[in-house]
Every structure is written in structure tokens, then in C-alpha cells.
Design a protein around this motif. Structure first.
Motif, mmCIF file in Angstrom:
data_model
loop_
_atom_site.group_PDB
_atom_site.id
_atom_site.type_symbol
_atom_site.label_atom_id
_atom_site.label_comp_id
_atom_site.label_asym_id
_atom_site.label_seq_id
_atom_site.Cartn_x
_atom_site.Cartn_y
_atom_site.Cartn_z
ATOM 1 N N MET A 1 2.177 -15.021 29.064
ATOM 2 C CA MET A 1 0.742 -15.439 28.723
ATOM 3 C C MET A 1 0.323 -15.360 27.110
ATOM 4 O O MET A 1 0.709 -14.364 26.729
ATOM 5 C CB MET A 1 -0.189 -14.731 29.309
ATOM 6 N N ALA A 2 -0.387 -16.235 26.762
ATOM 7 C CA ALA A 2 -0.912 -16.023 25.468
ATOM 8 C C ALA A 2 -2.172 -15.401 25.515
ATOM 9 O O ALA A 2 -2.901 -15.410 26.597
ATOM 10 C CB ALA A 2 -1.063 -17.472 24.724
ATOM 11 N N LEU A 3 -2.453 -14.853 24.510
ATOM 12 C CA LEU A 3 -4.125 -14.048 24.678
ATOM 13 C C LEU A 3 -4.817 -14.955 23.837
ATOM 14 O O LEU A 3 -4.504 -16.138 23.144
ATOM 15 C CB LEU A 3 -3.837 -12.824 23.685
ATOM 16 N N TRP A 4 -6.023 -14.667 23.924
ATOM 17 C CA TRP A 4 -7.121 -15.378 23.098
ATOM 18 C C TRP A 4 -8.529 -14.444 22.703
ATOM 19 O O TRP A 4 -8.373 -13.551 23.270
ATOM 20 C CB TRP A 4 -7.639 -16.757 24.040
ATOM 21 N N ILE A 5 -8.943 -14.828 21.742
ATOM 22 C CA ILE A 5 -10.207 -14.228 21.184
ATOM 23 C C ILE A 5 -11.331 -14.664 21.826
ATOM 24 O O ILE A 5 -11.699 -15.852 21.647
ATOM 25 C CB ILE A 5 -10.066 -14.149 19.840
ATOM 26 N N THR A 6 -12.298 -14.053 22.269
ATOM 27 C CA THR A 6 -13.533 -14.211 22.823
ATOM 28 C C THR A 6 -14.697 -14.390 21.696
ATOM 29 O O THR A 6 -14.518 -13.692 20.665
ATOM 30 C CB THR A 6 -13.993 -13.584 24.036
ATOM 31 N N ASP A 7 -15.795 -14.950 22.173
ATOM 32 C CA ASP A 7 -16.762 -15.051 21.172
ATOM 33 C C ASP A 7 -17.595 -13.788 20.895
ATOM 34 O O ASP A 7 -18.316 -13.493 20.153
ATOM 35 C CB ASP A 7 -17.869 -16.120 21.698
ATOM 36 N N GLU A 8 -17.182 -12.521 21.671
ATOM 37 C CA GLU A 8 -17.417 -11.333 21.218
ATOM 38 C C GLU A 8 -16.791 -10.716 19.889
ATOM 39 O O GLU A 8 -17.306 -9.601 19.490
ATOM 40 C CB GLU A 8 -17.372 -10.309 22.617
ATOM 41 N N CYS A 9 -15.999 -11.522 19.451
ATOM 42 C CA CYS A 9 -15.192 -11.123 18.076
ATOM 43 C C CYS A 9 -16.307 -10.626 17.234
ATOM 44 O O CYS A 9 -17.095 -11.488 16.766
ATOM 45 C CB CYS A 9 -14.310 -12.261 17.711
#
Length: 93
Positions: A1-9
Motif C-alpha cells: 500500500m502506498a501512503l498519502w498525506i492528508t490535509d492535516e499536514c
């Protein structure tokens, strides 16, 4: 699975330099992870470095890019082969 960065960044700049696959880059507003380059650090580390270092815990698994550990390892080997492939000779004039 790839990871992703949420808009909480919070754009703290901690994750980008720690990614061994250069999968993290600045997007339009926040950092983004290229799922074609993210191996969740398989082949490099036991745990994803960006997840370990993120101060706001905004890097979950990307449900749109589910991969098995074997697939992640195969991606790691492909990326390594690309990184160390000899460059084509420059055309002669």
C-alpha cells in the motif's frame, strides 16, 4: 500500500528529506506522496520513516493504492534498478 498525506499536514518539511524513494514532494498546498514511488520504506527500513517522524500523524495508508508486502518489495527492486541503470550514451554529433 502506498501512503498519502492528508490535509492535516502542517508543511513542517520533516517527511520529504527522509523518504528513501523520493516519493514525497510539495504539492499545490501540502506535501504529496507519489504512489508509484512509495514502498512504505520496504527494502530500506522496517517502518515508514515519514509516518514515524510526522508530528501531526497525517500519513495513513492510501486505500486507493493497496499493495501486498511482496508488491512493495517488487516496486523497491524496480526503483533501485532504475536508479542504478547506466545512462544511455549521448548521441554523437
Amino acid at each position: 500500500m502506498a501512503l498519502w498525506i492528508t490535509d492535516e499536514c502542517i508543511n513542517c518539511d520533516v517527511c520529504e528529506p527522509e523518504c528513501p524513494n523520493d516519493a514525497i514532494s510539495m504539492g499545490a498546498e501540502i506535501y504529496e506522496i507519489d504512489p508509484g514511488r512509495c514502498t512504505e520504506c520496504v527494502g530500506h527500513f522496517d517502518t515508514p520513516q515519514c509516518v514515524q517522524l510526522c508530528p501531526v500523524s497525517c500519513i495513513p495508508v492510501n486505500p486507493d493504492h493497496v499493495e501486498t508486502p511482496a508488491q512493495l518489495l517488487a516496486k523497491f527492486h524496480r526503483l533501485q534498478a532504475q536508479a542504478f541503470a547506466p545512462s544511455a550514451p549521448a548521441p554523437q554529433a
